[in-house]
Design an enzyme around this catalytic site. Structure first.
Site, PDB file in Angstrom:
ATOM      1  N   TRP A 481      43.792   1.883   5.497  1.00  0.00           N
ATOM      2  CA  TRP A 481      42.618   2.016   4.627  1.00  0.00           C
ATOM      3  C   TRP A 481      41.367   1.312   5.166  1.00  0.00           C
ATOM      4  O   TRP A 481      40.551   0.833   4.409  1.00  0.00           O
ATOM      5  CB  TRP A 481      42.930   1.519   3.208  1.00  0.00           C
ATOM      6  CG  TRP A 481      44.156   2.123   2.632  1.00  0.00           C
ATOM      7  CD1 TRP A 481      44.307   3.413   2.183  1.00  0.00           C
ATOM      8  CD2 TRP A 481      45.433   1.508   2.459  1.00  0.00           C
ATOM      9  NE1 TRP A 481      45.583   3.618   1.726  1.00  0.00           N
ATOM     10  CE2 TRP A 481      46.299   2.472   1.883  1.00  0.00           C
ATOM     11  CE3 TRP A 481      45.914   0.220   2.717  1.00  0.00           C
ATOM     12  CZ2 TRP A 481      47.624   2.188   1.584  1.00  0.00           C
ATOM     13  CZ3 TRP A 481      47.245  -0.051   2.417  1.00  0.00           C
ATOM     14  CH2 TRP A 481      48.076   0.920   1.857  1.00  0.00           C
ATOM     15  N   HIS A 482      41.218   1.295   6.481  1.00  0.00           N
ATOM     16  CA  HIS A 482      40.044   0.651   7.078  1.00  0.00           C
ATOM     17  C   HIS A 482      39.171   1.689   7.768  1.00  0.00           C
ATOM     18  O   HIS A 482      38.694   1.484   8.882  1.00  0.00           O
ATOM     19  CB  HIS A 482      40.478  -0.430   8.075  1.00  0.00           C
ATOM     20  CG  HIS A 482      41.320  -1.503   7.464  1.00  0.00           C
ATOM     21  ND1 HIS A 482      42.116  -2.356   8.212  1.00  0.00           N
ATOM     22  CD2 HIS A 482      41.473  -1.881   6.169  1.00  0.00           C
ATOM     23  CE1 HIS A 482      42.736  -3.200   7.398  1.00  0.00           C
ATOM     24  NE2 HIS A 482      42.363  -2.930   6.153  1.00  0.00           N
ATOM     25  N   ILE A 483      38.927   2.803   7.101  1.00  0.00           N
ATOM     26  CA  ILE A 483      38.161   3.905   7.695  1.00  0.00           C
ATOM     27  C   ILE A 483      36.699   3.499   7.838  1.00  0.00           C
ATOM     28  O   ILE A 483      36.104   2.946   6.912  1.00  0.00           O
ATOM     29  CB  ILE A 483      38.295   5.173   6.826  1.00  0.00           C
ATOM     30  CG1 ILE A 483      39.771   5.548   6.670  1.00  0.00           C
ATOM     31  CG2 ILE A 483      37.535   6.332   7.431  1.00  0.00           C
ATOM     32  CD1 ILE A 483      40.330   5.310   5.306  1.00  0.00           C
ATOM     33  N   GLU A 522      35.639  -0.425  14.917  1.00  0.00           N
ATOM     34  CA  GLU A 522      36.446  -1.233  14.017  1.00  0.00           C
ATOM     35  C   GLU A 522      36.327  -2.727  14.325  1.00  0.00           C
ATOM     36  O   GLU A 522      36.088  -3.129  15.471  1.00  0.00           O
ATOM     37  CB  GLU A 522      37.925  -0.837  14.135  1.00  0.00           C
ATOM     38  CG  GLU A 522      38.268   0.491  13.500  1.00  0.00           C
ATOM     39  CD  GLU A 522      38.464   0.410  11.991  1.00  0.00           C
ATOM     40  OE1 GLU A 522      38.113  -0.615  11.385  1.00  0.00           O
ATOM     41  OE2 GLU A 522      38.974   1.394  11.423  1.00  0.00           O
TER      42      GLU A 522
END
Length: 546
Positions: A481-483, A522
């Site tokens: 869930w780190h889009i 990221e």
């Protein structure tokens, strides 16, 4: 809703970033601020109980997105599609996430700056991490990179399970020291986590930044269950925003700036619906092109695989409502010259991820029921164990997001292209092998914890071979869930960038994007804290007229 309403600042999305922006911009009594959120108020009681976070996935406060079918990952999922849970509620994903507070590595931000995001180096963003922070760990507060007194409480995740303690001890046993994850260099270390938890309850950005006194400000208006559908421009100036509030269409006028903080999916979707995006795609959709920009490109995500362990006697008590179920973590490099950690080890004190709801919450196909040992609810609840999730922090596989239709209520198509680049599989495999080293330690053996090997009917490879683990990783893979990245920040003349270092959309006069979609790449860890930092810095730039 008034027939014609105008505000100085209109903020779209009351998520991790939007709540921060609404607070900071409304500190100026002379500025009027409207914050709109597509989801409801955060009245669901499970939002505020850390232990109940699993109940929020698939609920009314979740967007319930799914990727397009993947070719190289998520192969055990229905249609090979990975579920992306994103918060659709006041507080956004900070109201449904795991609450882990991770800033990442110094090099994350120094790399952003070298790529053209001037002003975003680690030393330049550190004050904004500290501005929001209210850290309750007295030992950490002795260091120059933590602070107290900010609105967002950061505390040690308590209580701790024996498995969580075991993981930290195992890391130490194979040579990884115990150090603060947020000390600017989180390479090769294991430790106990800190989380955004205050007095045993979740401290979402709605709770922390939209306190009752903030919500009483006369210059701040908050509308929930209000979706933005299109930006109306006069040449390159956003004049108004089309919305649907509780089923009724309306229009909000913008006096100064329109700020998109709707997240990595909705912010680029709204831009494209309004004529800002890749020229060829917009023309294909019949949308007049205002600005030809690479909106939706550069989509990145942290991918993980699930390693399950048989164990008993060291797990979680369901009376521990204040825990987020992941009180310890580890960060490792897999190459000697890595400038940042390449693998993050997440931990969970259950054999089944999400417990008896693992199949639904992970979108697992019936074909793999036996592989995942899915049984009756009662049997699954009784099964003890724990999970280590090796997660890929800096994928080389990059995806994209694009419109499925011109209907703003229909989610866009999302393709992360997981594991498309061979580097990603090689790094994930190294992560699995390090996890096996952890499992071979005295700490694990003393607790009687053993790795549970998946048994696939469709896997011809010998168990524990590299080919076997590649098969596991491709099938048992999912998002963490780190889009990020779909409205990439870069230099003003960077053709791959959507926003400049001031977070202004290139070619437009008064539109900014301030959320995780602007990340050039990221960060080395969970992205909640970096997104709040981006909002703090973005609010300052708006106030300073930058």
């Amino acid at each position: 809703m008034a027939a014609e309403s105008a505000y100085d600042y209109v903020v779209v999305g009351a998520g991790s970033a939007g709540c921060v922006l609404a607070n900071r911009l409304s500190e100026d009594e002379n500025a009027t601020v409207l914050l709109i959120e597509a989801g409801p108020e955060d009245t669901n009681p499970n939002i505020h109980i850390p232990l109940m976070l699993g109940s929020l996935n698939g609920s009314e406060v979740d967007w319930k997105y799914k990727t397009v079918p993947q070719k190289h990952a998520c192969l055990a999922m229905n249609e090979q599609r990975c579920i992306w849970n994103k918060g659709k509620v006041l507080g956004g994903s900070s109201a449904i996430n795991f609450m882990n507070y991770m800033r990442g590595h110094r090099e994350d931000y120094d790399s952003w700056a070298r790529l053209g995001a001037e002003g975003w180096s680690y030393d330049e963003v550190l004050p904004y991490f500290m501005k929001s922070e209210n850290n309750t760990n007295q030992e950490y507060l002795k260091a120059p990179y933590h602070s107290k007194g900010g609105p967002w409480t950061v505390s040690d995740v308590l209580p701790r399970t024996k498995y969580g303690e075991m993981l930290v001890e195992a890391g130490k046993e194979i040579g990884y020291p115990i150090t603060d994850f947020n000390n600017s260099d989180n390479r090769n270390t294991f430790n106990y986590n800190q989380g955004t938890i205050k007095d045993g309850k979740r401290a979402s950005t709605a709770v922390a930044f939209l306190t009752p006194d903030v919500r009483q400000r006369k210059n701040l208006t908050i509308w929930t269950e209000t979706a933005a559908t299109k930006i109306i421009f006069e040449r390159t100036t956003a004049k108004s925003l089309k919305i649907v509030k509780n089923g009724t269409e309306g229009e909000i006028f913008v006096r100064k700036e329109l700020i998109l903080s709707a997240g990595t999916v909705v912010s680029p979707q709204l831009l494209m619906l309004s004529g800002i995006g890749p020229k060829a795609h917009l023309e294909e959709m019949g949308i007049p092109v205002l600005c030809d920009l690479p909106v939706g490109e550069n989509l990145q995500d942290h991918l993980l695989t699930i390693l399950r362990f048989n164990a008993s006697g060291g797990g979680l008590s369901m009376d521990w409502t204040s825990t987020n179920c992941c009180e310890s973590d580890g960060f490792v490099t897999t190459t000697d010259d890595a400038p940042w950690p390449e693998i993050q080890f997440y931990y969970n004190p259950f054999f089944y991820f999400w417990g008896p709801n693992e199949k639904e919450n992970c979108n697992i196909s019936d074909e793999f029921k036996e592989t995942f040992q899915h049984k009756s609810k009662e049997e699954m609840e009784k099964k003890e164990g724990m999970i280590i999730f090796p997660g890929l922090l800096h994928p080389k596989s990059v995806g994209k997001l694009w419109l499925k239709s011109t209907d703003p209520m229909e989610p866009p198509l999302m393709d992360p292209r997981y594991l498309e680049d061979p580097y990603d599989m090689k790094t994930m495999l190294k992560g699995v092998r390090i996890a096996q080293k952890l499992a071979a330690t005295k700490a694990f053996k003393d607790m009687g914890v053993t790795l549970d090997y998946y048994k696939f009917d469709n896997c011809p490879h010998e168990i524990d071979s590299d080919a076997y683990w590649e098969h596991v990783i491709r099938h048992v893979s999912m998002t963490i869930w780190h889009i990020c990245g779909t409205c990439k920040m870069g230099a003003k003349d960077d053709p791959t960038a959507v926003v400049d270092p001031s977070l202004r959309v290139r070619g437009l006069d008064n539109v900014r994007v301030i959320d995780g979609s602007v990340m050039p790449h990221e960060t080395s860890g969970n992205t909640g804290a970096p997104i709040v930092m981006i909002a703090e810095k973005g609010a300052d730039m708006i106030k300073q007229g930058k």
